[in-house]
Design a protein around this motif. Structure first.
Motif, mmCIF file in Angstrom:
data_model
loop_
_atom_site.group_PDB
_atom_site.id
_atom_site.type_symbol
_atom_site.label_atom_id
_atom_site.label_comp_id
_atom_site.label_asym_id
_atom_site.label_seq_id
_atom_site.Cartn_x
_atom_site.Cartn_y
_atom_site.Cartn_z
ATOM 1 N N GLY A 192 5.563 10.720 -14.995
ATOM 2 C CA GLY A 192 6.081 10.253 -16.277
ATOM 3 C C GLY A 192 7.496 9.727 -16.203
ATOM 4 N N TRP A 193 7.869 9.104 -15.084
ATOM 5 C CA TRP A 193 9.244 8.657 -14.883
ATOM 6 C C TRP A 193 9.507 7.269 -15.450
ATOM 7 C CZ3 TRP A 193 11.197 10.299 -9.335
ATOM 8 C CH2 TRP A 193 11.221 11.693 -9.268
ATOM 9 N N ASN A 194 8.520 6.632 -16.015
ATOM 10 C CA ASN A 194 8.705 5.324 -16.649
ATOM 11 C C ASN A 194 9.223 4.277 -15.667
ATOM 12 O OD1 ASN A 194 8.734 3.381 -18.674
ATOM 13 N ND2 ASN A 194 10.704 4.014 -19.497
ATOM 14 N N LEU A 195 8.511 4.129 -14.559
ATOM 15 C CA LEU A 195 8.844 3.098 -13.583
ATOM 16 C C LEU A 195 8.658 1.728 -14.203
ATOM 17 C CD1 LEU A 195 9.406 2.221 -10.582
ATOM 18 C CD2 LEU A 195 6.911 2.266 -10.289
ATOM 19 N N TYR A 196 9.687 0.858 -14.046
ATOM 20 C CA TYR A 196 9.517 -0.471 -14.607
ATOM 21 C C TYR A 196 9.650 -1.585 -13.587
ATOM 22 C CZ TYR A 196 14.669 -0.433 -15.071
ATOM 23 O OH TYR A 196 16.021 -0.338 -14.840
ATOM 24 N N SER A 197 10.097 -1.319 -12.368
ATOM 25 C CA SER A 197 10.045 -2.339 -11.317
ATOM 26 C C SER A 197 10.470 -1.729 -9.991
ATOM 27 C CB SER A 197 10.941 -3.535 -11.640
ATOM 28 O OG SER A 197 12.312 -3.192 -11.544
ATOM 29 N N PHE A 198 10.049 -2.379 -8.916
ATOM 30 C CA PHE A 198 10.574 -2.066 -7.596
ATOM 31 C C PHE A 198 10.593 -3.352 -6.787
ATOM 32 C CE2 PHE A 198 6.026 -1.064 -7.482
ATOM 33 C CZ PHE A 198 5.560 -1.716 -6.347
ATOM 34 N N ASP A 199 11.436 -3.384 -5.739
ATOM 35 C CA ASP A 199 11.581 -4.629 -5.002
ATOM 36 C C ASP A 199 12.113 -4.380 -3.606
ATOM 37 O OD1 ASP A 199 14.737 -5.225 -4.952
ATOM 38 O OD2 ASP A 199 14.241 -4.390 -6.904
ATOM 39 N N GLN A 200 11.944 -5.404 -2.774
ATOM 40 C CA GLN A 200 12.618 -5.469 -1.486
ATOM 41 C C GLN A 200 14.101 -5.723 -1.760
ATOM 42 O OE1 GLN A 200 12.037 -5.628 2.114
ATOM 43 N NE2 GLN A 200 14.265 -5.842 2.024
ATOM 44 N N ASP A 256 0.830 -1.206 0.000
ATOM 45 C CA ASP A 256 0.000 0.000 0.000
ATOM 46 C C ASP A 256 0.866 1.259 0.000
ATOM 47 O OD1 ASP A 256 -2.293 -1.484 -0.019
ATOM 48 O OD2 ASP A 256 -2.743 -1.225 2.106
ATOM 49 N N THR A 257 1.915 1.243 0.800
ATOM 50 C CA THR A 257 2.822 2.396 0.858
ATOM 51 C C THR A 257 3.651 2.502 -0.415
ATOM 52 O OG1 THR A 257 2.972 2.229 3.269
ATOM 53 C CG2 THR A 257 4.704 3.462 2.147
ATOM 54 N N LEU A 258 4.224 1.377 -0.852
ATOM 55 C CA LEU A 258 5.035 1.394 -2.062
ATOM 56 C C LEU A 258 4.202 1.773 -3.281
ATOM 57 C CD1 LEU A 258 7.182 -1.838 -1.506
ATOM 58 C CD2 LEU A 258 7.722 0.523 -0.870
ATOM 59 N N ASN A 259 2.950 1.375 -3.294
ATOM 60 C CA ASN A 259 2.068 1.696 -4.413
ATOM 61 C C ASN A 259 1.847 3.199 -4.529
ATOM 62 O OD1 ASN A 259 0.137 1.072 -6.571
ATOM 63 N ND2 ASN A 259 -1.401 1.746 -5.097
ATOM 64 N N GLN A 260 1.804 3.884 -3.409
ATOM 65 C CA GLN A 260 1.664 5.345 -3.460
ATOM 66 C C GLN A 260 2.834 5.966 -4.211
ATOM 67 O OE1 GLN A 260 0.580 7.384 0.279
ATOM 68 N NE2 GLN A 260 0.137 5.355 1.109
ATOM 69 N N LEU A 261 4.049 5.496 -3.897
ATOM 70 C CA LEU A 261 5.229 6.018 -4.589
ATOM 71 C C LEU A 261 5.187 5.663 -6.068
ATOM 72 C CD1 LEU A 261 7.927 7.471 -4.464
ATOM 73 C CD2 LEU A 261 9.003 5.298 -3.828
ATOM 74 N N ALA A 262 4.780 4.437 -6.390
ATOM 75 C CA ALA A 262 4.690 4.026 -7.786
ATOM 76 C C ALA A 262 3.698 4.904 -8.548
ATOM 77 C CB ALA A 262 4.271 2.557 -7.870
ATOM 78 N N GLN A 263 2.582 5.227 -7.926
ATOM 79 C CA GLN A 263 1.591 6.081 -8.581
ATOM 80 C C GLN A 263 2.117 7.495 -8.784
ATOM 81 O OE1 GLN A 263 -1.933 5.670 -6.111
ATOM 82 N NE2 GLN A 263 -2.678 3.946 -7.317
ATOM 83 N N TYR A 264 2.841 8.010 -7.798
ATOM 84 C CA TYR A 264 3.452 9.334 -7.954
ATOM 85 C C TYR A 264 4.405 9.344 -9.148
ATOM 86 C CZ TYR A 264 1.907 10.407 -3.138
ATOM 87 O OH TYR A 264 1.178 10.632 -1.994
ATOM 88 N N MET A 265 5.247 8.321 -9.235
ATOM 89 C CA MET A 265 6.205 8.248 -10.338
ATOM 90 C C MET A 265 5.495 8.141 -11.683
ATOM 91 S SD MET A 265 9.218 5.750 -8.952
ATOM 92 C CE MET A 265 10.499 6.350 -7.856
ATOM 93 N N ASP A 266 4.427 7.371 -11.716
ATOM 94 C CA ASP A 266 3.658 7.232 -12.953
ATOM 95 C C ASP A 266 3.075 8.571 -13.369
ATOM 96 O OD1 ASP A 266 2.376 5.518 -15.046
ATOM 97 O OD2 ASP A 266 0.543 6.208 -14.058
ATOM 98 N N GLU A 267 2.559 9.318 -12.407
ATOM 99 C CA GLU A 267 1.984 10.628 -12.704
ATOM 100 C C GLU A 267 3.043 11.591 -13.217
ATOM 101 O OE1 GLU A 267 -0.360 14.121 -10.217
ATOM 102 O OE2 GLU A 267 -0.738 12.017 -9.722
#
Length: 481
Positions: A205-213, A192-203
């Motif tokens: 336009g940073w072209n997020l392609y993965s994140f991980d522990q 839930d927390t990591l998803n917030q950051l992913a959504q910010y990056m998507d907004e």
């Protein structure tokens, strides 16, 4: 580093800015159009944000109604009150922070605020000790050679929470094994927390392609597309600000300390750098139709010779460069083979390059044509670090330097054979790196007076940390001496 991402831009403000002249003239039509767009979007406040020597953003909060004045340099800053900025003393004049209109970014978490990367002006001219201005000077030198500098940064950071006793613990549950890297349960627990950051990056336009522990307990890595070196440096500054806000909103702590725990992994910020021909858009580190070139053939590498020349330049200036990529006392507590960790650290320790050798400073990865410097950590000021990367790499190209054969052995196991192989460890402390920084003639050529400002600031930090005596030291030594 993935394929190129859109720049960190949310608003198209029309034609390029003509720049700010000695009298801080502005393009009033463009500024008015920008102001209207922001007001229509509901923006109430804006920032022209510059950074101090540590890469920490500084700004005044300006109401949108005063946007034109801010763009003309109305917001003045006593930079001598900040660390490592020069102009010390109450008698010095202020600097004006002028926004780069191309960098307009509305906060994803609060649409009433807009961020601009700002640059400092002093007496109507770019302030020479402003970090972003230093990088822009090096970008201009690369462009004069026909090169666009691209940079991708791989940020690692810890998201922690304080327990009832005030101790910092992972945001999710504590992992009981040796290494939690890529553990799916650890990722999904805090999604839930990591998803917030992913959504910010998507907004953005940073072209997020993965994140991980990552390897550390509570440590994460977000990988996104590369872009030009100025924009990529801007992104790291904004990312750290964004992470601080995200942590605050989730009752957590985000830390960019390179080595927050002796028994866990460091937080790197690997620099993946490449050069592109402005005229053709070709990555000059990639092999041509006839193959890699003389050096590539000699060393069994697919990279073009200019990539190897660039690599040689970085290696020549590696000790001084490390003073910028690892700028804190704590940084060097992470550049170790193992230390208090249960297993190897995976941190670079050797001033060499290899194909897939993560114990070496530089890596020529098999899946992309760039030079990856694994030494930078999350505490670095990306503008300063990137500027010296460019300077050292271009010198390598200009002088057709040869980096020698790649070093593909595990440096952690070499021991005393390092001397025999004429390989050298990275600087072991901030002091060693600063001594190299002071001795390197390229430093003064690139940084000018800022060299002495940086040395004074960082030597002070070294002395403060090194000469500290605390209760832990006393408990360790009281009964042993």
């Amino acid at each position: 580093m993935s394929e190129s991402s859109p720049k960190n831009r949310l608003i198209d403000a029309g034609s390029p800015s003509p720049g700010v002249g000695p009298d801080l003239e502005i393009d009033h039509g463009r500024v008015a159009a920008m102001k209207k767009t922001l007001m229509d979007a509901g923006v109430q406040y804006c920032y022209a944000s510059f950074v101090d020597v540590h890469g920490v953003p500084k700004a005044k909060c300006t109401p949108i109604e005063k946007f034109e004045k801010m763009c003309a340099g109305s917001e003045l800053f006593t930079v001598g009150a900040l660390e490592g900025m020069g102009l010390t003393g109450p008698q010095e004049d202020e600097c004006a922070a002028v926004p780069d209109l191309d960098t307009c970014t509305i906060f994803p978490w609060d649409k009433t605020q807009a961020w601009f990367t700002g640059e400092l002006y002093y007496h109507g001219k770019p302030y020479p000790n402003d970090s972003r201005s230093i990088l822009k000077r090096m970008v201009a030198k690369a462009e004069a050679r026909g090169y666009r500098v691209n940079l991708g940064i791989e940020p690692e950071f810890y998201l922690l929470r304080r327990d009832e006793d005030g101790n910092l613990t992972p945001l999710g549950s504590d992992f009981k094994g040796v290494c939690p890297a890529y553990d799916l349960n650890q990722t999904t627990e805090v999604l839930d927390t990591l998803n917030q950051l992913a959504q910010y990056m998507d907004e953005l336009g940073w072209n997020l392609y993965s994140f991980d522990q990552e390897g550390g307990r509570g440590q994460y890595e977000f990988d996104f597309g590369y872009t030009d070196v100025l924009s990529s440096s801007d992104q790291l500054i904004f990312l750290r600000l964004m992470l601080k806000r995200l942590a605050h909103d989730n009752d957590a702590v985000a830390t960019f300390m390179p080595k927050p725990f002796a028994d866990d992994f460091r937080s790197g910020a690997h620099f993946n750098i490449s050069l592109e021909e402005i005229e053709t858009g070709k990555n000059i580190f990639a092999p041509g139709p006839d193959g890699p070139g003389e050096l590539g053939e000699r060393y069994g590498l697919s990279f073009a010779d200019k990539a190897l020349h660039f690599t040689a330049g970085l290696l020549k200036h590696a000790p001084a460069l490390t003073a910028l990529t690892c700028p804190t006392y704590n940084s060097y507590q992470g550049l170790i083979a193992q230390g208090d960790m249960a297993d190897m650290s995976w941190a670079p320790v050797l001033m060499s390059y290899g194909q897939n050798n993560r114990s070496a400073m530089l890596r020529l990865p098999a899946n992309r044509y760039c030079v990856e410097n694994r030494v930078p950590d999350m505490s670095c000021n990306p503008y300063l670090a990137a500027a010296f990367h460019i300077a050292a790499g271009l010198e390598g190209i200009d002088q057709a330097m040869d980096p020698g054969a790649p070093h593909n052995e595990n440096a952690y196991t070499l021991g005393n054979t390092l001397r025999e192989k004429r390989q050298h460890l990275l600087p072991r402390t901030l002091l060693h790196a600063l001594e190299a920084f002071d001795d390197d003639p390229l430093v003064e050529e690139i940084f000018g007076d800022f060299k002495e400002i940086y040395l004074k600031q960082k030597l002070g930090e070294w002395e403060s940390a090194f000469y500290t005596i605390n209760e832990e030291h006393r408990e360790q030594k009281l009964t042993h001496i």
